[in-house]
Design an enzyme around this catalytic site. Structure first.
Site, mmCIF file in Angstrom:
data_model
loop_
_atom_site.group_PDB
_atom_site.id
_atom_site.type_symbol
_atom_site.label_atom_id
_atom_site.label_comp_id
_atom_site.label_asym_id
_atom_site.label_seq_id
_atom_site.Cartn_x
_atom_site.Cartn_y
_atom_site.Cartn_z
ATOM 1 N N LYS A 1 120.336 40.182 15.729
ATOM 2 C CA LYS A 1 120.773 41.039 14.973
ATOM 3 C C LYS A 1 121.653 42.336 15.494
ATOM 4 C CE LYS A 1 117.975 44.790 15.890
ATOM 5 N NZ LYS A 1 118.168 46.152 16.822
ATOM 6 N N ASP B 1 111.305 45.807 13.380
ATOM 7 C CA ASP B 1 112.542 45.035 12.898
ATOM 8 C C ASP B 1 112.153 43.496 12.477
ATOM 9 O OD1 ASP B 1 114.258 46.882 13.588
ATOM 10 O OD2 ASP B 1 114.945 46.002 15.632
HETATM 11 C C1 LIG Z 1 115.734 50.834 16.969
HETATM 12 C C2 LIG Z 1 115.402 49.760 16.570
HETATM 13 O O1 LIG Z 1 115.909 48.417 17.191
HETATM 14 C C3 LIG Z 1 116.622 49.577 15.415
HETATM 15 O O2 LIG Z 1 116.666 48.252 14.694
HETATM 16 C C4 LIG Z 1 114.142 49.318 15.872
HETATM 17 O O3 LIG Z 1 113.747 50.268 15.022
HETATM 18 C C5 LIG Z 1 112.961 49.153 17.019
HETATM 19 O O4 LIG Z 1 112.129 48.218 16.448
HETATM 20 P P1 LIG Z 1 111.204 47.524 17.286
HETATM 21 O O5 LIG Z 1 111.859 47.075 18.677
HETATM 22 O O6 LIG Z 1 110.690 46.187 16.490
HETATM 23 O O7 LIG Z 1 110.228 48.510 17.612
HETATM 24 P P2 LIG Z 1 108.671 48.530 17.722
HETATM 25 O O8 LIG Z 1 108.288 47.559 18.785
HETATM 26 O O9 LIG Z 1 108.036 48.601 16.362
HETATM 27 O O10 LIG Z 1 108.442 49.853 18.310
HETATM 28 C C6 LIG Z 1 108.681 50.274 19.747
HETATM 29 C C7 LIG Z 1 108.377 51.863 19.925
HETATM 30 O O11 LIG Z 1 109.706 52.412 19.498
HETATM 31 C C8 LIG Z 1 109.301 53.541 18.754
HETATM 32 N N1 LIG Z 1 109.878 53.560 17.580
HETATM 33 C C9 LIG Z 1 110.467 52.300 16.926
HETATM 34 C C10 LIG Z 1 110.895 52.277 15.677
HETATM 35 C C11 LIG Z 1 110.889 53.579 14.986
HETATM 36 N N2 LIG Z 1 111.268 53.369 13.495
HETATM 37 N N3 LIG Z 1 110.408 54.767 15.261
HETATM 38 C C12 LIG Z 1 110.323 54.737 16.625
HETATM 39 O O12 LIG Z 1 109.756 55.770 17.017
HETATM 40 C C13 LIG Z 1 108.011 53.914 18.896
HETATM 41 O O13 LIG Z 1 107.588 54.581 19.875
HETATM 42 C C14 LIG Z 1 107.420 52.319 19.046
HETATM 43 O O14 LIG Z 1 106.272 52.510 19.849
HETATM 44 N N1 LIG Z 2 109.417 36.364 22.177
HETATM 45 C C1 LIG Z 2 109.732 37.557 22.937
HETATM 46 N N2 LIG Z 2 111.218 37.718 23.170
HETATM 47 C C2 LIG Z 2 111.491 38.769 23.815
HETATM 48 N N3 LIG Z 2 110.731 39.635 24.152
HETATM 49 C C3 LIG Z 2 109.558 39.828 23.859
HETATM 50 C C4 LIG Z 2 109.090 38.803 23.242
HETATM 51 N N4 LIG Z 2 107.699 38.678 23.316
HETATM 52 C C5 LIG Z 2 107.430 40.014 23.716
HETATM 53 N N5 LIG Z 2 108.437 40.491 24.361
HETATM 54 C C6 LIG Z 2 108.652 41.754 24.713
HETATM 55 O O1 LIG Z 2 109.220 42.964 23.886
HETATM 56 C C7 LIG Z 2 110.355 43.586 24.640
HETATM 57 C C8 LIG Z 2 111.495 43.897 23.727
HETATM 58 O O2 LIG Z 2 112.155 42.597 23.576
HETATM 59 P P1 LIG Z 2 112.970 42.554 22.503
HETATM 60 O O3 LIG Z 2 114.106 41.331 23.006
HETATM 61 O O4 LIG Z 2 112.803 42.500 21.209
HETATM 62 O O5 LIG Z 2 114.114 43.856 22.507
HETATM 63 P P2 LIG Z 2 115.306 44.493 21.929
HETATM 64 O O6 LIG Z 2 116.407 43.224 21.712
HETATM 65 O O7 LIG Z 2 115.596 45.827 22.339
HETATM 66 O O8 LIG Z 2 114.531 44.705 20.441
HETATM 67 P P3 LIG Z 2 114.825 45.709 19.189
HETATM 68 O O9 LIG Z 2 116.231 45.748 18.994
HETATM 69 O O10 LIG Z 2 114.065 45.083 18.212
HETATM 70 O O11 LIG Z 2 114.303 46.959 19.965
HETATM 71 C C9 LIG Z 2 110.498 42.653 25.686
HETATM 72 O O12 LIG Z 2 111.021 43.370 26.758
HETATM 73 C C10 LIG Z 2 109.624 42.095 26.115
HETATM 74 O O13 LIG Z 2 108.512 42.656 26.828
#
Ligand SMILES: C[C@](O)(CO)[C@H](O)COP(=O)(O)OP(=O)(O)OC[C@H]1O[C@@H](n2ccc(N)nc2=O)[C@H](O)[C@@H]1O
Ligand SMILES: Nc1ncnc2c1ncn2[C@@H]1O[C@H](COP(=O)(O)OP(=O)(O)OP(=O)(O)O)[C@@H](O)[C@H]1O
Length: 283
Positions: free
Chosen positions: A13, A138
């Site tokens: 995404k 997400d």
């Molecule tokens: C920033 C985005 O990538 C936008 O799409 C997302 O909202 C992040 O989504 P995500 O990676 O699924 O995040 P999560 O795994 O739920 O959260 C990771 C960490 O980011 C922070 N977090 C995330 C989402 C949110 N709305 N507020 C936050 O403060 C929190 O500290 C949380 O512990």
């Molecule tokens: N199946 C998986 N694929 C990717 N990362 C994973 C998975 N399972 C656990 N993780 C952990 O989640 C962390 C975040 O991964 P992800 O690829 O979703 O990051 P991101 O693209 O920054 O996500 P977002 O946009 O939701 O913040 C990774 O650094 C890894 O430690």
């Protein structure tokens, strides 16, 4: 006979804009963001087992088996549905981790939808999205599979249909921790909410950008490079940077200028996730 094996896409995404409105008591942030999918992603293969065991066969560097969002999603669905079947899982991983393109969340959603199908659970989308939210903010948008304007912590979704350009996505060789960016004291947390629907054009800012660009020179370089050709934006909390182009040829032309130290990929924006297009074809 129900299918025993299935291979499904797990798309990336982009956040076309991201405003941070405030911080809740639990530390999570109230957002307004626009999600669109890319026709680009991982591929996950599932094969049903009769013994209830959940096993991901592909190893992830730095992610233990039971911490993988794929395994977490499968275990939660199995526990909450009371299903006695298990699953063998393999993934062809192309999405960068910590890139802000939602790889982990997308993998979790593909697992929920794939297992709902293979285990014949008959769960509806609302129930799968609610379970998905417990895995990550997400995950629900990937479960629903339609481009969306998101509010709350990202879980209140309104389907939208923005333009579907070709994107060049730059992948700086650095993983950004979402939690780290959201805890930075310099983060803008008081953007006034957009009240008009549909969201007026021109709202393309990502409030995370200044903090990410300050902390990561690799992201700064990517923004500067792409900014020479088109509006360069940050997705999520980075590290990936993207820009839209009217045609694949134009995106490819800029992509060809990338050096070995800064790689990327070209992909079409899509308002219907390729996961849902494939599942539709199965039904
Ligand atoms: C920033 C985005 O990538 C936008 O799409 C997302 O909202 C992040 O989504 P995500 O990676 O699924 O995040 P999560 O795994 O739920 O959260 C990771 C960490 O980011 C922070 N977090 C995330 C989402 C949110 N709305 N507020 C936050 O403060 C929190 O500290 C949380 O512990
Ligand atoms: N199946 C998986 N694929 C990717 N990362 C994973 C998975 N399972 C656990 N993780 C952990 O989640 C962390 C975040 O991964 P992800 O690829 O979703 O990051 P991101 O693209 O920054 O996500 P977002 O946009 O939701 O913040 C990774 O650094 C890894 O430690």
């Amino acid at each position: 006979m129900p299918a025993k094996q299935l291979t499904l896409p797990s798309p990336a995404k982009l956040n076309l804009m991201l405003h941070i409105l405030g911080r809740r008591e639990d530390g999570y942030h109230e957002l307004q963001t626009l999600f669109q999918f890319l026709d680009y992603g991982d591929e996950i293969t599932f094969a049903v087992r009769d013994d209830g065991v959940i096993r991901l066969h592909t190893e992830f560097e730095g992610v233990p088996h039971d911490s993988n969002l794929i395994v977490k999603a499968a275990k939660k669905l199995q526990a909450q549905s009371g299903c006695s079947l298990g699953i063998d899982i393999w993934i062809d991983k192309v999405l960068p981790m910590g890139g802000g393109i939602g790889g982990g969340s997308s993998n979790a959603a593909t697992t929920l939808l794939g297992l709902n199908h293979l285990w014949q659970l008959g769960w509806d989308e609302d129930r799968l999205a609610a379970l998905g939210l417990t895995l990550g903010a997400d995950v629900p948008v990937f479960v629903r599979g339609h481009a969306a304007f998101a509010e709350g912590v990202g879980e209140k979704l309104t389907p939208v249909d923005p333009e579907e350009p070709w994107y060049l996505v730059l992948v700086p060789q650095v993983s950004v921790s979402t939690a780290e960016i959201f805890s930075d004291p310099l983060l803008t947390r008081n953007t006034p909410p957009i009240k008009v629907r549909p969201v007026p054009k021109g709202n393309s800012r990502n409030d995370c950008l200044p903090v990410v660009a300050r902390r990561y020179p690799e992201v700064r370089n990517a923004l500067n490079l792409l900014g020479k050709f088109t509006e360069a934006k940050l997705t999520g909390t980075g590290s990936c940077v993207f820009g839209g182009f009217p045609s694949k040829a134009e995106a490819d032309k800029v992509s060809a200028l990338l050096t070995e130290t800064l790689t990327g990929f070209v992909a079409k924006g899509s308002n219907i996730s390729m996961l849902h297009r494939k599942l539709q074809g199965l039904l």
